[in-house]
Design a protein around this motif. Structure first.
Motif, PDB file in Angstrom:
ATOM      1  N   TRP A 265       4.850  17.674   1.729  1.00 38.08           N
ATOM      2  CA  TRP A 265       4.323  16.325   1.514  1.00 38.08           C
ATOM      3  C   TRP A 265       4.576  15.464   2.745  1.00 38.08           C
ATOM      4  O   TRP A 265       5.499  15.710   3.532  1.00 38.08           O
ATOM      5  N   ASP A 266       3.766  14.467   2.888  1.00 44.17           N
ATOM      6  CA  ASP A 266       3.907  13.465   3.952  1.00 44.17           C
ATOM      7  C   ASP A 266       3.282  12.181   3.411  1.00 44.17           C
ATOM      8  O   ASP A 266       2.063  12.101   3.210  1.00 44.17           O
ATOM      9  N   ALA A 267       4.123  11.192   3.159  1.00 45.05           N
ATOM     10  CA  ALA A 267       3.651   9.941   2.546  1.00 45.05           C
ATOM     11  C   ALA A 267       4.344   8.766   3.220  1.00 45.05           C
ATOM     12  O   ALA A 267       5.415   8.899   3.832  1.00 45.05           O
ATOM     13  N   GLN A 268       3.718   7.611   3.118  1.00 51.15           N
ATOM     14  CA  GLN A 268       4.270   6.378   3.681  1.00 51.15           C
ATOM     15  C   GLN A 268       3.628   5.180   2.984  1.00 51.15           C
ATOM     16  O   GLN A 268       2.617   5.305   2.294  1.00 51.15           O
ATOM     17  N   GLY A 269       4.220   4.028   3.178  1.00 52.78           N
ATOM     18  CA  GLY A 269       3.675   2.805   2.590  1.00 52.78           C
ATOM     19  C   GLY A 269       4.343   1.591   3.177  1.00 52.78           C
ATOM     20  O   GLY A 269       5.280   1.681   3.983  1.00 52.78           O
ATOM     21  N   TRP A 270       3.833   0.417   2.815  1.00 58.85           N
ATOM     22  CA  TRP A 270       4.386  -0.829   3.336  1.00 58.85           C
ATOM     23  C   TRP A 270       4.216  -1.941   2.319  1.00 58.85           C
ATOM     24  O   TRP A 270       3.434  -1.845   1.362  1.00 58.85           O
TER      25      TRP A 270
ATOM     26  N   PHE B  86       7.750  -4.379   5.630  1.00 59.82           N
ATOM     27  CA  PHE B  86       8.737  -3.345   5.333  1.00 59.82           C
ATOM     28  C   PHE B  86       7.978  -2.041   5.153  1.00 59.82           C
ATOM     29  O   PHE B  86       7.058  -1.932   4.340  1.00 59.82           O
ATOM     30  N   TRP B  87       8.360  -1.018   5.941  1.00 61.03           N
ATOM     31  CA  TRP B  87       7.722   0.291   5.869  1.00 61.03           C
ATOM     32  C   TRP B  87       8.710   1.318   5.321  1.00 61.03           C
ATOM     33  O   TRP B  87       9.916   1.253   5.607  1.00 61.03           O
ATOM     34  N   TRP B  88       8.192   2.268   4.600  1.00 58.11           N
ATOM     35  CA  TRP B  88       8.965   3.437   4.194  1.00 58.11           C
ATOM     36  C   TRP B  88       8.128   4.691   4.482  1.00 58.11           C
ATOM     37  O   TRP B  88       6.896   4.669   4.412  1.00 58.11           O
ATOM     38  N   LYS B  89       8.791   5.753   4.844  1.00 54.85           N
ATOM     39  CA  LYS B  89       8.133   7.019   5.166  1.00 54.85           C
ATOM     40  C   LYS B  89       8.960   8.159   4.588  1.00 54.85           C
ATOM     41  O   LYS B  89      10.197   8.103   4.590  1.00 54.85           O
ATOM     42  N   SER B  90       8.258   9.186   4.142  1.00 56.25           N
ATOM     43  CA  SER B  90       8.938  10.353   3.581  1.00 56.25           C
ATOM     44  C   SER B  90       8.110  11.593   3.852  1.00 56.25           C
ATOM     45  O   SER B  90       6.875  11.552   3.778  1.00 56.25           O
ATOM     46  N   GLU B  91       8.788  12.681   4.202  1.00 54.72           N
ATOM     47  CA  GLU B  91       8.134  13.973   4.370  1.00 54.72           C
ATOM     48  C   GLU B  91       9.146  15.078   4.121  1.00 54.72           C
ATOM     49  O   GLU B  91      10.360  14.871   4.224  1.00 54.72           O
ATOM     50  N   GLY B  92       8.634  16.261   3.829  1.00 56.09           N
ATOM     51  CA  GLY B  92       9.516  17.410   3.572  1.00 56.09           C
ATOM     52  C   GLY B  92       8.696  18.623   3.199  1.00 56.09           C
ATOM     53  O   GLY B  92       7.459  18.565   3.067  1.00 56.09           O
ATOM     54  N   GLU B  93       9.409  19.741   3.023  1.00 56.17           N
ATOM     55  CA  GLU B  93       8.766  20.998   2.667  1.00 56.17           C
ATOM     56  C   GLU B  93       9.777  21.895   1.978  1.00 56.17           C
ATOM     57  O   GLU B  93      11.003  21.724   2.095  1.00 56.17           O
ATOM     58  N   GLY B  94       9.249  22.886   1.274  1.00 54.02           N
ATOM     59  CA  GLY B  94      10.104  23.851   0.579  1.00 54.02           C
ATOM     60  C   GLY B  94       9.259  24.990   0.043  1.00 54.02           C
ATOM     61  O   GLY B  94       8.031  25.017   0.204  1.00 54.02           O
ATOM     62  N   ALA B  95       9.922  25.947  -0.587  1.00 55.00           N
ATOM     63  CA  ALA B  95       9.263  27.116  -1.168  1.00 55.00           C
ATOM     64  C   ALA B  95       9.347  27.038  -2.676  1.00 55.00           C
ATOM     65  O   ALA B  95      10.337  26.535  -3.239  1.00 55.00           O
TER      66      ALA B  95
ATOM     67  N   ALA C 133       0.843  -1.193   0.000  1.00 57.69           N
ATOM     68  CA  ALA C 133       0.000   0.000   0.000  1.00 57.69           C
ATOM     69  C   ALA C 133       0.875   1.240   0.000  1.00 57.69           C
ATOM     70  O   ALA C 133       2.000   1.240   0.517  1.00 57.69           O
ATOM     71  N   VAL C 134       0.358   2.303  -0.598  1.00 57.63           N
ATOM     72  CA  VAL C 134       0.985   3.614  -0.600  1.00 57.63           C
ATOM     73  C   VAL C 134      -0.072   4.620  -0.158  1.00 57.63           C
ATOM     74  O   VAL C 134      -1.171   4.668  -0.735  1.00 57.63           O
ATOM     75  N   ILE C 135       0.254   5.409   0.884  1.00 56.20           N
ATOM     76  CA  ILE C 135      -0.679   6.406   1.413  1.00 56.20           C
ATOM     77  C   ILE C 135      -0.017   7.769   1.315  1.00 56.20           C
ATOM     78  O   ILE C 135       1.021   8.020   1.956  1.00 56.20           O
ATOM     79  N   ILE C 136      -0.605   8.649   0.515  1.00 49.56           N
ATOM     80  CA  ILE C 136      -0.145  10.044   0.441  1.00 49.56           C
ATOM     81  C   ILE C 136      -1.063  10.831   1.369  1.00 49.56           C
ATOM     82  O   ILE C 136      -2.168  11.239   0.977  1.00 49.56           O
ATOM     83  N   ASP C 137      -0.621  10.993   2.599  1.00 53.38           N
ATOM     84  CA  ASP C 137      -1.470  11.658   3.590  1.00 53.38           C
ATOM     85  C   ASP C 137      -1.579  13.148   3.316  1.00 53.38           C
ATOM     86  O   ASP C 137      -2.653  13.746   3.497  1.00 53.38           O
ATOM     87  N   GLN C 138      -0.491  13.756   2.864  1.00 55.29           N
ATOM     88  CA  GLN C 138      -0.504  15.195   2.556  1.00 55.29           C
ATOM     89  C   GLN C 138       0.320  15.433   1.284  1.00 55.29           C
ATOM     90  O   GLN C 138       1.471  15.002   1.198  1.00 55.29           O
ATOM     91  N   LEU C 139      -0.288  16.110   0.364  1.00 55.77           N
ATOM     92  CA  LEU C 139       0.407  16.633  -0.821  1.00 55.77           C
ATOM     93  C   LEU C 139      -0.269  17.965  -1.093  1.00 55.77           C
ATOM     94  O   LEU C 139      -1.350  18.023  -1.680  1.00 55.77           O
ATOM     95  N   GLU C 140       0.387  19.048  -0.604  1.00 56.25           N
ATOM     96  CA  GLU C 140      -0.347  20.303  -0.490  1.00 56.25           C
ATOM     97  C   GLU C 140       0.522  21.500  -0.843  1.00 56.25           C
ATOM     98  O   GLU C 140       1.758  21.445  -0.809  1.00 56.25           O
TER      99      GLU C 140
ATOM    100  N   PHE D 294      -2.102  28.524   5.638  1.00 54.60           N
ATOM    101  CA  PHE D 294      -3.272  27.871   5.061  1.00 54.60           C
ATOM    102  C   PHE D 294      -2.783  26.853   4.036  1.00 54.60           C
ATOM    103  O   PHE D 294      -1.801  27.090   3.321  1.00 54.60           O
ATOM    104  N   VAL D 295      -3.494  25.735   3.966  1.00 58.02           N
ATOM    105  CA  VAL D 295      -3.068  24.646   3.094  1.00 58.02           C
ATOM    106  C   VAL D 295      -4.230  24.201   2.225  1.00 58.02           C
ATOM    107  O   VAL D 295      -5.405  24.331   2.610  1.00 58.02           O
ATOM    108  N   ALA D 296      -3.911  23.653   1.084  1.00 59.93           N
ATOM    109  CA  ALA D 296      -4.893  23.044   0.178  1.00 59.93           C
ATOM    110  C   ALA D 296      -4.167  21.943  -0.584  1.00 59.93           C
ATOM    111  O   ALA D 296      -3.055  22.154  -1.102  1.00 59.93           O
ATOM    112  N   GLY D 297      -4.779  20.767  -0.625  1.00 56.97           N
ATOM    113  CA  GLY D 297      -4.091  19.658  -1.282  1.00 56.97           C
ATOM    114  C   GLY D 297      -5.019  18.486  -1.505  1.00 56.97           C
ATOM    115  O   GLY D 297      -6.252  18.612  -1.478  1.00 56.97           O
ATOM    116  N   ILE D 298      -4.406  17.340  -1.692  1.00 56.32           N
ATOM    117  CA  ILE D 298      -5.164  16.103  -1.915  1.00 56.32           C
ATOM    118  C   ILE D 298      -4.595  15.004  -1.023  1.00 56.32           C
ATOM    119  O   ILE D 298      -3.418  15.022  -0.631  1.00 56.32           O
TER     120      ILE D 298
END
Length: 433
Positions: free
Chosen positions: A248-253, A261-270, A229-236, A425-429
């Motif tokens: 972004w904030d995503a994870q999967g297994w 086996f789990w993988w997780k990734s998150e980050g931010e930028g301008a 599974a792949v879960i994109i919890d935040q892409l905004e 303020f955020v907006a995403g999917i």
């Protein structure tokens, strides 16, 4: 003429005798006429008109054949006290006044003494000799414990089985029960030979290789299922005080129910600038409870100040009341120990509208000036996102997020010309597959 003369001679003689003839018989009583005694009736028969006569029984099965002038006697009613001893019953009741009951047959009941006895002073030595003895309604009853005299009504309902011999009645067996299985007979221990022999007895009858393949297939079809599974919890996209950026904030297994086996990734930028911070984790996850996994692995972080590699140990799962929890401790290659905890909750408003509150806290065991992190409580982030599920797998959302730094972390940010408090303020999917 001669016959008429002969017939008148007695009349003439009586008339001439007159009073002398009548006086000669004065004081003499006429000789009593002796009545012929009635023939005895067969048993079970009484005279017509008798109180116990039952003419309707004549000719019915079981009724006696009665001679002329008699009919069968009324059949005795079933004794409701059969089997009870009534030997002491009525000891205080007086016998009818003046009656001679010495030869009264057993079973005959004396007349009630409530009124004047019409038979007082009468001798009744032959009473009932022409009637069969009626059965005693209390024959065989044990009345030895019954008190003499009138009985008072009990306060409570009498036990219908009081005084009865219940020794032969079937009673439930008093079987011992086990402590962990109350109310049931204990389960016998398995026989000694149950644990002996091969681990798989079917291997003695079938090819062991084929049986091993069948058992493996059974495990796959009944729980040991591999899933990915792949879960994109935040892409905004974010907006705060004229600054626009992304996060972004995503994870999967990939794996089964126990080991993954789990993988997780998150980050931010301008937008139009380089990434401010990004990380990725590679973890081994093992289920320790039905809703919680323990995880361990590595994290790689990229920052403008410098890259870091950390050992990761954490837990992730579903807490009571449906809170999704993810907490981990990080030990960097430089010896810095930090920790981070996240919690979020899906509050369903309708079938499609869902409000998701979220909180994140960062802790540090020491100051890390190069990363602008101070010891203790470093930062707190609280936000809420409202999403609309077009499908379960795809939902756009909008929201707001507030971040505050504390302690030495706040000092490091202010010294660097940045604000210690931020609202965006955020907006995403949100999507998963």
């Amino acid at each position: 003429m001669i016959r008429l003369s002969v017939g008148l001679i007695p009349l003439l003689l009586a008339a001439s005798a007159g009073p002398a003839f009548a006086q000669s018989h004065a004081g003499h009583a006429p000789a009593p006429v002796t009545a012929r005694p009635a023939a005895p009736l067969p048993a079970g028969c009484v005279r017509r008109g008798a109180p116990t006569a039952a003419p309707a029984r004549a000719g019915t099965p079981g009724a006696p054949a009665c001679p002329a002038g008699s009919v069968p006697e009324r059949a005795p009613a079933a004794d409701p006290h059969a089997g009870h001893d009534m030997s002491a019953m009525g000891q205080a009741a007086p016998s009818p006044a003046g009656h001679d009951m010495s030869t009264m047959q057993a079973g005959q009941r004396p007349a009630s003494t409530t009124g004047a006895d019409p038979h007082a002073g009468h001798g009744m030595p032959t009473m009932g000799q022409n009637r069969p003895a009626s059965p005693d309604p209390h024959a065989g009853h044990d009345m030895s414990t019954m008190r003499a005299g009138p009985q008072s009504a009990p306060a409570t309902q009498a036990d219908p089985h009081a005084g009865h011999d219940m020794s032969g009645a079937a009673m439930p067996p008093e079987a011992p029960t086990s402590a962990d299985n109350p109310g049931r007979p204990p389960e016998a221990a398995p026989p000694p030979g149950a644990a002996r022999g091969p681990s798989h007895a079917a291997d003695l009858l079938f090819d062991p290789v084929e049986m091993a393949a069948a058992r493996e297939q059974l495990r796959v079809e009944n729980g040991d299922v591999r899933t990915t599974a792949v879960i994109i919890d935040q892409l905004e996209a974010t907006a705060a005080e004229g600054e626009e950026g992304y996060a972004w904030d995503a994870q999967g297994w990939s794996g089964g129910d126990i080991n993954r086996f789990w993988w997780k990734s998150e980050g931010e930028g301008a937008f139009g600038d380089e990434v401010e911070e990004a990380e990725i984790q590679a973890l081994y996850s093992r289920a320790i409870r039905p809703f919680f996994d323990i995880q361990a692995g590595l994290r790689q972080t990229w920052r403008p100040e410098g890259d870091r590699t950390d050992l990761v140990v954490g837990v992730q799962g579903l807490a009571p009341h449906w809170f999704e929890v993810d907490a981990a401790a990080f030990l960097s290659s430089e010896g810095d120990l930090t920790a981070r905890g996240e919690a979020e909750y899906d509050q369903r408003i309708t079938r499609r509208w869902i409000l998701q509150p979220r909180a994140e806290v960062v802790l540090s065991a020491q100051d890390v000036p190069e990363l602008s992190i101070g010891s203790g409580l470093s930062s707190l982030q609280i936000g809420a996102r409202l999403r609309y599920e077009i499908r379960k797998e795809f939902a756009p959302y909008i929201g707001v997020e507030w971040t505050r730094s504390f302690g030495a972390t706040r000092d490091f940010l202010e010294a660097d010309g940045r604000s210690a408090e931020d609202t965006r303020f955020v907006a995403g999917i949100r999507a998963w597959f």
